[in-house]
Structure formats: C-alpha cells, structure tokens
Design an enzyme around this catalytic site. Structure first.
Site, mmCIF file in Angstrom:
data_model
loop_
_atom_site.group_PDB
_atom_site.id
_atom_site.type_symbol
_atom_site.label_atom_id
_atom_site.label_comp_id
_atom_site.label_asym_id
_atom_site.label_seq_id
_atom_site.Cartn_x
_atom_site.Cartn_y
_atom_site.Cartn_z
ATOM 1 N N GLY A 168 25.828 23.910 9.468
ATOM 2 C CA GLY A 168 25.386 23.992 11.049
ATOM 3 C C GLY A 168 25.830 22.320 11.023
ATOM 4 O O GLY A 168 25.016 22.654 12.669
ATOM 5 N N SER A 207 30.097 24.789 8.240
ATOM 6 C CA SER A 207 30.652 24.651 10.044
ATOM 7 C C SER A 207 31.957 25.832 9.974
ATOM 8 O O SER A 207 32.783 25.594 10.544
ATOM 9 C CB SER A 207 30.929 23.375 10.426
ATOM 10 O OG SER A 207 29.637 22.929 9.709
ATOM 11 N N GLU A 232 29.590 23.196 -0.763
ATOM 12 C CA GLU A 232 28.734 23.100 0.372
ATOM 13 C C GLU A 232 28.581 22.059 0.753
ATOM 14 O O GLU A 232 27.288 21.276 0.546
ATOM 15 C CB GLU A 232 27.883 24.295 1.416
ATOM 16 C CG GLU A 232 28.597 25.799 0.640
ATOM 17 C CD GLU A 232 27.220 26.433 1.612
ATOM 18 O OE1 GLU A 232 27.560 27.361 2.396
ATOM 19 O OE2 GLU A 232 26.070 26.815 1.489
ATOM 20 N N ASN A 252 25.998 34.826 5.250
ATOM 21 C CA ASN A 252 24.628 33.897 5.519
ATOM 22 C C ASN A 252 23.426 33.909 6.137
ATOM 23 O O ASN A 252 23.918 32.473 6.893
ATOM 24 C CB ASN A 252 24.479 33.189 4.105
ATOM 25 C CG ASN A 252 23.315 32.069 4.141
ATOM 26 O OD1 ASN A 252 22.180 32.732 4.272
ATOM 27 N ND2 ASN A 252 22.943 30.793 4.016
ATOM 28 N N GLU A 310 19.911 24.478 1.412
ATOM 29 C CA GLU A 310 18.203 25.213 1.947
ATOM 30 C C GLU A 310 17.144 25.447 1.097
ATOM 31 O O GLU A 310 16.095 24.543 1.196
ATOM 32 C CB GLU A 310 18.445 25.787 3.524
ATOM 33 C CG GLU A 310 19.466 24.828 4.216
ATOM 34 C CD GLU A 310 19.864 26.113 5.358
ATOM 35 O OE1 GLU A 310 19.653 27.240 5.036
ATOM 36 O OE2 GLU A 310 20.003 25.263 5.884
ATOM 37 N N HIS A 325 20.959 27.239 -2.812
ATOM 38 C CA HIS A 325 21.458 27.338 -1.147
ATOM 39 C C HIS A 325 21.169 25.768 -0.956
ATOM 40 O O HIS A 325 19.798 25.052 -1.672
ATOM 41 C CB HIS A 325 21.533 28.132 -0.222
ATOM 42 C CG HIS A 325 21.998 27.509 0.867
ATOM 43 N ND1 HIS A 325 21.329 26.592 1.824
ATOM 44 C CD2 HIS A 325 22.932 28.239 1.541
ATOM 45 C CE1 HIS A 325 22.245 26.682 2.624
ATOM 46 N NE2 HIS A 325 22.659 27.180 2.613
ATOM 47 N N LYS A 342 20.673 33.205 6.379
ATOM 48 C CA LYS A 342 19.661 32.428 6.625
ATOM 49 C C LYS A 342 18.140 33.364 7.255
ATOM 50 O O LYS A 342 17.965 34.796 7.517
ATOM 51 C CB LYS A 342 19.515 31.594 7.578
ATOM 52 C CG LYS A 342 21.047 30.397 6.937
ATOM 53 C CD LYS A 342 21.222 29.312 7.069
ATOM 54 C CE LYS A 342 22.691 29.252 6.727
ATOM 55 N NZ LYS A 342 23.549 27.456 7.027
HETATM 56 P P1 PGA Z 1 26.643 26.964 8.288
HETATM 57 O O1 PGA Z 1 26.210 27.587 7.200
HETATM 58 O O2 PGA Z 1 28.228 28.081 8.653
HETATM 59 O O3 PGA Z 1 26.070 27.487 9.805
HETATM 60 O O4 PGA Z 1 27.150 25.896 8.475
HETATM 61 C C1 PGA Z 1 26.997 27.614 5.878
HETATM 62 C C2 PGA Z 1 25.892 27.710 5.006
HETATM 63 O O5 PGA Z 1 24.520 27.215 4.663
HETATM 64 O O6 PGA Z 1 25.951 28.725 4.265
#
Ligand code: PGA
Length: 249
Positions: free
Chosen positions: A169, A209, A163, A9, A95, A93, A11
């Site tokens: 992140g 992560s 998640e 992803n 976000e 997601h 983003k």
């Molecule tokens: P990350 O993000 O691997 O940077 O923690 C995962 C995600 O939000 O899909």
C-alpha cells in the site's frame, strides 16, 4: 509446470455495490495457464461466489479460525468459507500479524485448518523495513516459512506470498534483484523441506504495490508465479491489466 495465479485481496473494502466490479471482471476469460482469485470481505463472499460461478474467477477468504466451529465470537472457520463458496484463503497476512498479533504457530494452525477444509492456503511472509535495513530479510523469511507452513502440504494446497511489509500500500516496490533473491530463497527452502515434487509445485506470489504498469517486470522474475494484489484489485480494469500481464509472462 505451475499454473499462474493472480489473487486479489480486497481487505476491509467493499459494500454490495463493489460486486459490480466482480461482475465486470468475471465477464472475460482468464488467459491460458492462469488462475484468477478474488478475496472479498466475508460479508460479500457467498454473493461473490454465486456471481462468479460460471466464470474463470474463483473466490476466497482473507483469514480463518483454526477450529471448524465453536465459541469464537466474530471469527469465521475454514469450513464456513468453503461452505460459502471459497476455494482458497489468505493466511498470515502482515495486517493480521500486526493488527491481531498473529504469530507463526497460529498461522500454521490456520493453514492446516484451511487445507483440511479443502481450501488452498495462501500463506504470507515478509520482512519489515527495519529488518531489511538490518540485513535480516532472509533470516526473517526463513523463520516465517518454517513456523507458518504445516507439514503435509502439496503444490495443490499451498501457495506462498512474499509481501515485504514496507511495499504494501505504499507504492514502493523492491528492486527486481531483491524480489529475485527472496523468491529463489523461498523456493530453496520449500525444496529442502518438502522435496522436489512439492517444492517445485508450490506457487510463489509477489505482493506489495503491484500495478498494471509494474506487473510485467515483476512477472519476468524467475520463481514469481503470480501476484497478491491489494489496492489494484478493487477496480476490475486495473486488476485485468495485471492479469493480462501475467498471462503474457
Ligand atoms: P497492495 O496490497 O497491492 O495494496 O500493496 C497487497 C497486499 O497487502 O496483499
């Protein structure tokens, strides 16, 4: 048996130059029984689809509107993603849930639209840190699952990504026991709602992560069929490390 899935992803990251990473990634085959998906920003989607056409890398979107077309300035429909070459789309997601106040019902409609457009819907669920600390994790996940997943899905059309918001992140990863508990719970919920064939057929991804150096331990957990990877999917070499760990799992 379920095929494994490594999904990246990107983003809101990636200008034209980032396609070089995709070129590198798509130059090597996927391990056996393993699918590779990259979800770039929609501005790069059709070029990414062209570039990966003859490779083992598929491309997907990061969100879609519930309607196929219409007066929705700035939105992209599932049909448009499919038309641009996507085979999957990430839905709900955290976000999106946070930045755009998306609620389960909208996510369910988006997932429905994705499946109707012939896309795999990757529906995301996950608890916040305060929900985990309050001991509400499974409650929260259960509600998100029942509210966000439409009826009539199959192992071919639905993927669920767990998640934990606090792991995205941040470099913080749940313990193996915590991942195990939630993935077993999600599997159980899918089995009781959809029955054995669909319940066993849906792939469950862990996200938050995931890096080449922790991927092997995570992929050893029962009911973890792959990962949804943010930061570490931006560089082909990092993502390949995760893909190789998944292939070996
Ligand atoms: P990350 O993000 O691997 O940077 O923690 C995962 C995600 O939000 O899909």
């Amino acid at each position: 048996m379920r095929r494994k899935l490594a999904a990246g992803n990107w983003k809101m990251n990636g200008l034209s130059g980032a396609l070089e990473e995709l070129k590198i990634l798509s130059a090597s085959p996927a391990p056996e029984e393993t699918d590779i998906l990259v979800c770039p920003p929609s501005t790069l989607l059709s070029r990414a689809a062209d570039l990966t056409k003859r490779s083992d890398v598929a491309v997907g979107g990061q969100d879609c509107h519930p309607n196929p077309s219409g007066a929705h300035t700035g939105d992209v429909s599932a049909q448009m993603l499919a038309d641009a070459g996507a085979s999957a789309v990430i839905i709900g997601h955290s976000e999106r849930r946070q930045d755009h106040n998306e609620i389960d019902k909208q996510i369910q409609e988006k997932a429905r639209a994705a499946v109707d457009a012939g896309l795999i819907a990757i529906v995301c669920v996950g608890e916040s840190l305060s929900e985990r600390e309050a001991g509400d994790t499974l409650d929260v996940i259960g509600k998100q699952l029942s509210g966000s997943i439409p009826d009539g899905v199959t192992g071919e059309t639905l993927v669920v990504a767990y998640e934990p918001i606090w792991a995205i992140g941040t470099g913080k990863v749940p313990t193996i026991a915590q991942i195990h508990e939630v993935h077993d719970f999600v599997r159980g919920q899918l089995l009781s709602r959809f029955g054995i064939e669909v319940g066993e057929g849906v792939r469950l991804l862990y996200g938050g992560s995931v890096k080449p150096n922790n991927a092997t331990d995570i992929f050893a957990v029962a009911n973890v069929d792959g990962a949804l990877v943010g930061g570490a999917s931006l560089k082909a070499a990092d993502f390949r490390g995760i893909i190789d760990a998944l292939g070996a799992a």
